[in-house]
Motif scaffolding. Sequence first.
Motif, PDB file in Angstrom:
ATOM      1  N   ALA A  29      28.115  59.335  36.215  1.00 40.93           N
ATOM      2  CA  ALA A  29      27.120  58.980  37.121  1.00 40.93           C
ATOM      3  C   ALA A  29      27.457  59.890  38.547  1.00 40.93           C
ATOM      4  CB  ALA A  29      26.545  57.714  37.189  1.00 40.93           C
ATOM      5  N   LYS A  30      26.473  60.359  39.154  1.00 39.89           N
ATOM      6  CA  LYS A  30      26.538  60.817  40.555  1.00 39.89           C
ATOM      7  C   LYS A  30      26.564  59.879  41.516  1.00 39.89           C
ATOM      8  CE  LYS A  30      23.991  65.171  39.903  1.00 39.89           C
ATOM      9  NZ  LYS A  30      22.837  66.147  40.485  1.00 39.89           N
ATOM     10  N   GLU A  79      30.039  72.388  43.649  1.00 38.42           N
ATOM     11  CA  GLU A  79      30.306  72.410  42.223  1.00 38.42           C
ATOM     12  C   GLU A  79      30.914  71.203  41.688  1.00 38.42           C
ATOM     13  OE1 GLU A  79      33.363  75.559  42.762  1.00 38.42           O
ATOM     14  OE2 GLU A  79      34.913  74.124  41.826  1.00 38.42           O
ATOM     15  N   LEU A  80      31.018  70.284  42.434  1.00 35.74           N
ATOM     16  CA  LEU A  80      31.560  68.910  42.036  1.00 35.74           C
ATOM     17  C   LEU A  80      30.512  68.037  41.276  1.00 35.74           C
ATOM     18  CD1 LEU A  80      33.699  67.567  44.872  1.00 35.74           C
ATOM     19  CD2 LEU A  80      34.483  68.518  42.809  1.00 35.74           C
ATOM     20  N   GLY A  81      29.171  68.556  41.464  1.00 31.36           N
ATOM     21  CA  GLY A  81      28.178  67.760  40.908  1.00 31.36           C
ATOM     22  C   GLY A  81      27.746  66.625  41.233  1.00 31.36           C
ATOM     23  N   GLU A  82      28.044  66.390  42.357  1.00 35.34           N
ATOM     24  CA  GLU A  82      27.906  64.754  43.108  1.00 35.34           C
ATOM     25  C   GLU A  82      26.448  64.833  43.947  1.00 35.34           C
ATOM     26  OE1 GLU A  82      31.594  63.345  41.352  1.00 35.34           O
ATOM     27  OE2 GLU A  82      29.311  62.689  41.809  1.00 35.34           O
ATOM     28  N   ASN A  83      26.147  63.968  44.484  1.00 36.47           N
ATOM     29  CA  ASN A  83      24.975  63.921  45.499  1.00 36.47           C
ATOM     30  C   ASN A  83      25.361  63.997  46.909  1.00 36.47           C
ATOM     31  OD1 ASN A  83      22.050  63.437  46.008  1.00 36.47           O
ATOM     32  ND2 ASN A  83      22.318  61.218  46.377  1.00 36.47           N
ATOM     33  N   PHE A 110      38.902  60.686  45.218  1.00 30.34           N
ATOM     34  CA  PHE A 110      38.044  59.626  45.980  1.00 30.34           C
ATOM     35  C   PHE A 110      36.797  59.240  45.198  1.00 30.34           C
ATOM     36  CE2 PHE A 110      40.918  58.233  48.921  1.00 30.34           C
ATOM     37  CZ  PHE A 110      41.542  59.470  49.629  1.00 30.34           C
ATOM     38  N   ALA A 111      36.267  60.265  44.609  1.00 29.12           N
ATOM     39  CA  ALA A 111      35.047  60.000  43.849  1.00 29.12           C
ATOM     40  C   ALA A 111      35.053  59.346  42.623  1.00 29.12           C
ATOM     41  CB  ALA A 111      34.193  61.506  43.574  1.00 29.12           C
ATOM     42  N   GLU A 112      36.336  59.943  41.684  1.00 24.97           N
ATOM     43  CA  GLU A 112      36.681  59.018  40.647  1.00 24.97           C
ATOM     44  C   GLU A 112      37.264  57.774  40.939  1.00 24.97           C
ATOM     45  OE1 GLU A 112      35.377  61.899  38.486  1.00 24.97           O
ATOM     46  OE2 GLU A 112      36.423  60.107  37.622  1.00 24.97           O
ATOM     47  N   LEU A 113      37.850  57.322  42.034  1.00 25.78           N
ATOM     48  CA  LEU A 113      38.327  56.138  42.299  1.00 25.78           C
ATOM     49  C   LEU A 113      37.341  55.167  42.533  1.00 25.78           C
ATOM     50  CD1 LEU A 113      40.690  54.118  43.036  1.00 25.78           C
ATOM     51  CD2 LEU A 113      40.631  55.220  45.297  1.00 25.78           C
ATOM     52  N   TYR A 114      36.080  55.831  43.120  1.00 28.20           N
ATOM     53  CA  TYR A 114      35.045  55.048  43.578  1.00 28.20           C
ATOM     54  C   TYR A 114      34.273  54.645  42.335  1.00 28.20           C
ATOM     55  CZ  TYR A 114      30.379  53.973  45.358  1.00 28.20           C
ATOM     56  OH  TYR A 114      29.266  53.226  45.543  1.00 28.20           O
ATOM     57  N   ARG A 115      34.241  55.518  41.287  1.00 31.57           N
ATOM     58  CA  ARG A 115      33.602  55.144  40.069  1.00 31.57           C
ATOM     59  C   ARG A 115      34.221  54.068  39.288  1.00 31.57           C
ATOM     60  NH1 ARG A 115      33.025  60.681  39.631  1.00 31.57           N
ATOM     61  NH2 ARG A 115      30.827  61.606  39.739  1.00 31.57           N
TER      62      ARG A 115
END
Length: 498
Positions: free
Chosen positions: A5-6, A28-32, A124-129
């Motif tokens: 999920a974004k 390109e990371l596809g995040e919001n 950090f995005a993956e860690l957040y997920r």
Amino acid sequence: MMEHAKVNILLVDDQPAKLLAYEVILKELGENLVSVSSGREALEFLLKNDVAIILVDVCMPELDGFELAAMIREHPRFQKTAMIFISAIQVSDIDRLRGYEMGAVDYVPVPVVPEVLRAKIKVFAELYRKTRELERLNVELEDRVRARTAELEESHTRLVESEQRRSLAIAAGKMGSWDWDWTNGDCLWDEGQYQILGVDSGSFELTPGNIQSVFHPDDLHELREAWASFARGAKSYEAEFRIVRPTGEVRWCTGTAAASTDKDGRVIRVSGVTVDVTERKQAEERQSLLAREVDHRAKNALALAQSIVRLTRGENVKSYIHSVEGRINALARVHTVLSLSSWQGAETRKLIEEELAPYAMGEQVVLSGPEVQLLPATAQTVALALHELVTNSAKYGALSAQSGRLKVDWENHAGLLKIVWAETGGPRVEKPTTRGFGTRSVIASIESQLGGKAEFDWRPEGLICRLSVPLSSHHAAADLLPPQEATADANGLRRAER
């Protein structure tokens, strides 16, 4: 939360070009990606949304990156949110340590290396997920416990809400937060809100009437309309308004508010932040006033210079140039004196000392008088009159001989500045059969422009000149004369010459 999920990545920078560059790099990371241009907008977004990573510029107006990080870290929701600082300047070890103390997890220097920035954000995005997934599992476990311990759940909720309200304020009363229960009408303020409005948290009762009483009457209608908009479905509002403290002091504030709704979309709570922006408002007003003042003073100076050029006489070109330069220099000297006082006025002694500076040696010149403040236009005219007296004295009077003496006395006599210019010890004086240009200039400037009086007593032992100058702004109307009226004064000087 699903694995892919974004997540929200908040980009904070006051320069639109840099925000656009970050968006291009991270697209390109596809995040919001959410871009805001100030710390205040960042706080407003955080109040209503969860954020995985905050990418913030260190150097910003109003709230810099360090201050924003400190405010965010005070809130329990964001104590573990990843914050990455971007700095376009060389960051010292002390600055880095300060940043880490404020909650930064990393620094990215400018120019930004796209691959490096993307790699950091991705980690950090993956860690957040992963963290949110663990939190979700933990929530499910807590839900099972809450079902059996309703009292503990209620106590915990109250504690969390109280902590959230407390942590939204900045110290020293510059920012305050408040919370309004839409259902039962209960209102809560933090200490910062009380400080901004200048009321005592122990005695001020939070009732609708008392709260409305602190707002400026002219701003009440707009604020009531904004409040009513929540009942019509609005989710947030932002307004600029004035408050009146119990002391009578008026302060400017900006307020932002956001509504919380239940599952059916009904408003159940409104939370907001108030920021005191009085200093910013005052700075804007001072800047505007200064611009108008500079324009006004420039026109005045040009009108005076124009009159000097038109009315100066000389036996030849060299003499003419010398006379013009002398009068322009006199104008420049008084301009310097006025500039030092921010054009509030000029002190009489300082004005006379500036004109007599080249001759004030030993005991040849004696000055005596109290402190008397002159309006800017009055000071300019008196300076030009003194210049003519100094020039004549240096050519023909007491200042032309080492034995000469000059005494200048002045006093404030019921709003009338009286200056007595007395020369002795110089060449023998004979009363002129006609008035010279310098004499006519003094009389015309003092009498025509200031509504005063100039008297010349040509005694054999030396000239005595008495000047009477009104000190009130009523008589100093030349300070506000437009160019066409300055020209009229020049015409009056021509008539005096005749």
